[in-house]
Design an enzyme around this catalytic site. Structure first.
Site, PDB file in Angstrom:
ATOM      1  N   ASN A 259       0.880  -1.170   0.000  1.00  0.00           N
ATOM      2  CA  ASN A 259       0.000   0.000   0.000  1.00  0.00           C
ATOM      3  C   ASN A 259       0.918   1.219   0.000  1.00  0.00           C
ATOM      4  OD1 ASN A 259      -1.471   2.296   0.873  1.00  0.00           O
ATOM      5  ND2 ASN A 259      -3.022   1.015   1.812  1.00  0.00           N
TER       6      ASN A 259
ATOM      7  N   GLU B  70      -3.972   1.682  -2.915  1.00  0.00           N
ATOM      8  CA  GLU B  70      -4.111   3.124  -2.694  1.00  0.00           C
ATOM      9  C   GLU B  70      -3.279   3.922  -3.689  1.00  0.00           C
ATOM     10  OE1 GLU B  70      -5.471   5.186   1.001  1.00  0.00           O
ATOM     11  OE2 GLU B  70      -4.137   3.705   1.925  1.00  0.00           O
TER      12      GLU B  70
ATOM     13  N   TYR C 268      -7.647  -4.191  -1.918  1.00  0.00           N
ATOM     14  CA  TYR C 268      -7.598  -3.145  -0.906  1.00  0.00           C
ATOM     15  C   TYR C 268      -8.920  -3.198  -0.153  1.00  0.00           C
ATOM     16  CZ  TYR C 268      -7.373   1.448   1.296  1.00  0.00           C
ATOM     17  OH  TYR C 268      -7.383   2.467   2.218  1.00  0.00           O
TER      18      TYR C 268
ATOM     19  N   ASP D 141      -3.743  -5.047   1.141  1.00  0.00           N
ATOM     20  CA  ASP D 141      -4.010  -4.414   2.433  1.00  0.00           C
ATOM     21  C   ASP D 141      -5.401  -4.860   2.865  1.00  0.00           C
ATOM     22  OD1 ASP D 141      -4.584  -2.826   4.585  1.00  0.00           O
ATOM     23  OD2 ASP D 141      -4.283  -0.919   3.564  1.00  0.00           O
TER      24      ASP D 141
ATOM     25  N   ASN E 269      -6.617  -4.507   5.981  1.00  0.00           N
ATOM     26  CA  ASN E 269      -7.156  -3.672   7.065  1.00  0.00           C
ATOM     27  C   ASN E 269      -7.737  -4.521   8.191  1.00  0.00           C
ATOM     28  OD1 ASN E 269      -6.746  -0.797   6.789  1.00  0.00           O
ATOM     29  ND2 ASN E 269      -7.899  -0.937   4.879  1.00  0.00           N
TER      30      ASN E 269
ATOM     31  N   ASP F 157       2.809   4.786   4.897  1.00  0.00           N
ATOM     32  CA  ASP F 157       2.719   4.255   6.254  1.00  0.00           C
ATOM     33  C   ASP F 157       2.750   2.716   6.270  1.00  0.00           C
ATOM     34  OD1 ASP F 157       0.286   4.456   4.941  1.00  0.00           O
ATOM     35  OD2 ASP F 157      -0.851   5.116   6.670  1.00  0.00           O
ATOM     36  N   HIS F 158       2.779   2.100   5.108  1.00  0.00           N
ATOM     37  CA  HIS F 158       2.873   0.645   4.986  1.00  0.00           C
ATOM     38  C   HIS F 158       4.243   0.238   4.434  1.00  0.00           C
ATOM     39  CE1 HIS F 158      -1.564  -0.304   5.212  1.00  0.00           C
ATOM     40  NE2 HIS F 158      -1.602   0.985   4.961  1.00  0.00           N
TER      41      HIS F 158
END
Length: 260
Positions: free
Chosen positions: A7, A34, A111, A152, A154, A252-253
């Site tokens: 991501n 993303e 995602y 990702d 989540n 951030d990943h």
């Protein structure tokens, strides 16, 4: 074969990071989430210069997925409704699903919705989305039993996938309903490639930008490779590459790479 998922939190913002990483880590397929860009503005040329074929499914400012592959992919499709046309189009309004086949292996790049907050409308959408994913996978498995499902998600499936200081009770990405919805998907015959090689806690793929979370290793493992039986047996490694997270203005990943 090496397949990575990452991501990137905006492909144009992180373009040099991704290109540099691919030069140093020339994986066979990079699954990107993303991308946050409409298809006409995707930076194809940067990756074509690195000998990657690009397959995209984009959206302005939000979501978006892409496959970057050394070899041309076959049977590329985007969204749930390309396989299940009877579905309500609402499930594809957000661009979150892309798939293709390489060397008889189907790569599925996802995602998964974040869900925002337990109990809200977005949370209910996430649970519904995972139910649709299960139906979609049932159709894909009829055509090809070898699937690498990555992206990702989540969702941190177990407590050991979350740093010890997190208050995970009824927390988004770790609630019982989310975990059960993902387990329902995995029961179709998928196993976690990372956990084949690493049992201990303390390994994460996402760290909040706030509170110096990365420096303090206060992370969550929410980026996964789930493999069907034959691919799982063939897997020889699955690692998280934290190096890009140390760069200036990183995603951030971190990338997660499986090899089989």
């Amino acid at each position: 074969m090496k397949i990575a998922t990452w991501n990137v939190n905006s492909i144009r913002t992180r373009l040099e990071h991704v290109a540099d990483w691919l030069e140093q880590n020339p994986v066979d397929v990079l699954c990107v989430q993303e991308t946050k860009v409409v298809d006409k503005d995707f930076p194809h040329s940067k990756f074509e210069a690195l000998s990657y074929h690009t397959y995209i499914y984009g959206q302005k400012s939000y979501n978006g997925v892409a496959l970057l592959s050394k070899k041309p992919l076959e049977q590329v499709s985007t969204g749930f409704t390309s396989i299940l046309p009877e579905l309500d189009p609402i499930w594809d309004e957000q661009k979150r699903v892309i798939t293709g086949v390489i060397d008889s292996c189907r790569i599925l790049n996802l995602y998964v919705p974040n869900g925002s907050e337990v109990g809200c409308d977005k949370y209910e959408f996430k649970l519904g989305w995972l139910t649709v994913l299960r139906k979609y996978l049932q159709a894909l498995l009829l055509e090809n039993p070898n699937i690498c499902m990555c992206g990702d998600f989540n969702i941190a499936l177990e407590d050991r996938d979350i740093h010890e200081k997190a208050d995970i009770k009824n927390h988004i990405m770790s609630s019982d309903a989310e975990r059960q919805a993902l387990k329902n998907v995995l029961e179709l015959g998928f196993a976690d490639a990372f956990r084949k090689f690493t049992n201990e806690a303390g390994h994460y793929s996402w760290w909040d930008y706030r509170a110096m979370a990365f420096r303090r290793n206060m992370g969550w493992r929410i980026d996964h490779h789930y493999l069907t039986t034959e691919l799982y047996e063939r897997a020889v490694s699955c690692v998280i590459d934290k190096a890009p997270r140390k760069l200036e203005k990183p995603s951030d990943h971190a990338p997660v790479i499986v090899e089989f």
